[in-house]
Design an enzyme around this catalytic site. Structure first.
Site, PDB file in Angstrom:
ATOM      1  N   SER A 182       4.188   1.360  11.169  1.00  0.00           N
ATOM      2  CA  SER A 182       3.019   1.150  10.323  1.00  0.00           C
ATOM      3  C   SER A 182       1.706   1.098  11.081  1.00  0.00           C
ATOM      4  CB  SER A 182       3.191  -0.150   9.528  1.00  0.00           C
ATOM      5  OG  SER A 182       3.371  -1.256  10.393  1.00  0.00           O
ATOM      6  N   HIS A 210       6.703   3.961   5.252  1.00  0.00           N
ATOM      7  CA  HIS A 210       5.506   4.716   5.603  1.00  0.00           C
ATOM      8  C   HIS A 210       5.760   6.207   5.785  1.00  0.00           C
ATOM      9  CE1 HIS A 210       4.448   0.545   6.626  1.00  0.00           C
ATOM     10  NE2 HIS A 210       3.239   0.906   6.259  1.00  0.00           N
ATOM     11  N   LYS A 241       3.079   2.566  -1.448  1.00  0.00           N
ATOM     12  CA  LYS A 241       2.358   3.386  -0.468  1.00  0.00           C
ATOM     13  C   LYS A 241       2.054   4.730  -1.131  1.00  0.00           C
ATOM     14  CE  LYS A 241       2.401   0.461   3.034  1.00  0.00           C
ATOM     15  NZ  LYS A 241       2.907  -0.723   2.353  1.00  0.00           N
TER      16      LYS A 241
END
Length: 283
Positions: A182, A210, A241
């Site tokens: 991240s 991610h 995300k």
């Protein structure tokens, strides 16, 4: 007599003096590439809305239609009466997308990581973890009370050495890594880690939060990117995300997901003693 929480004011004043006091940046528009923060029009480089799905017209309409049909809440925890067909459809679609048997959705990616690690392991077990793994993984490791062994970032050799040293040790072993890290955005060395886990009989777990929407076919993540389907027992992802909404999920075998259903959802509904004692500790 002083207020029992007066020490909080003192702490806040101390942060102000030190220059570490934080003020929330208030978003005054939709979460788009160009947004309005604190009265200013800015280019928003801090958003998780990588693909612009938060404001996609089809998703807006689907959300409105769901509210019209089902309301704004489920009315209970999932094991009582709070599981709607929508929940099951979402889990089925994520599982198909990730090419696994089953999926369970959590309130957040953080909860998915912390809840899964702590559920799978006991103090008799061992965790082999990359030193730059996400904070939610670290919290899950601590909650499990398993023995934690940290290896240098992306060092497959060091991870395998730790695993080899545990070959004769009692308990299960879990090797865990981010798919995409991240903070630095680098990709985890998953092929080497998977081989090490298989060689030493460890559970392989990857946090793909991610990489979803970024790597792999149609954004399926690092497992697909490296063609490791069927070799990673626990896949964690997030909907907050690239997907642009809220929630987290865990993917894997049907047994894994059934276990997590029972471990987390069943415990959330325990403790109700209505109407006899008018006391309910669940949900």
């Amino acid at each position: 007599m002083s207020h029992p929480l007066s020490y909080l004011h003192d702490q806040l004043e101390g942060w102000k003096r030190e220059g570490t006091y934080q003020r929330l940046r208030v978003l005054e528009s939709e979460a788009a590439a160009e947004s309005r923060f604190d009265g200013k029009e800015v280019i928003n480089l801090a958003s998780n809305n990588y693909l612009g799905l938060t404001t996609h017209p089809k998703l807006r309409e689907a959300a409105l239609e769901a509210v019209r049909k089902y309301g704004v809440g489920s009315g209970a925890v999932r094991t009582i009466s709070g599981t709607m067909r929508l929940h099951m459809q979402l889990e089925e679609r994520i599982a198909a997308f990730k090419n696994v048997e089953a999926c369970v959705v959590f309130q957040s990616g953080f909860a998915a990581n912390a809840g899964t690690v702590s559920a799978l392991l006991t103090p008799d077990d061992h965790i082999i973890s990359d030193e730059l793994n996400h904070a939610s993984i670290i919290d899950g490791c601590r909650l499990s009370k398993a023995k934690i062994h940290v290896f240098p970032h992306k060092d497959v050799g060091a991870a395998e050495k730790l695993l080899a040293g545990l070959d004769e040790a009692p308990g299960r072993k879990l090797l865990i890594s981010d798919g995409v890290f991240s903070m630095d955005g680098d990709i985890g060395p998953l092929p080497g880690l998977v081989e090490a886990a298989e060689k030493h009989g460890a559970i392989m777990m990857v946090d793909d939060a991610h990489s979803s929407g970024v790597l792999g076919r149609n954004g399926r993540g690092t497992i697909d990117h490296f063609n490791l389907h069927g070799r990673v027992q626990v896949q964690v992802g997030t909907l907050s995300k690239a997907i642009g909404v809220l929630g987290g999920y865990v993917c894997g075998s049907r047994d894994l997901i059934e276990f997590l259903y029972h471990f987390h959802f069943a415990s959330a509904g325990r403790g109700c003693r209505l109407p006899g004692s008018l006391r309910c500790t669940g949900g």
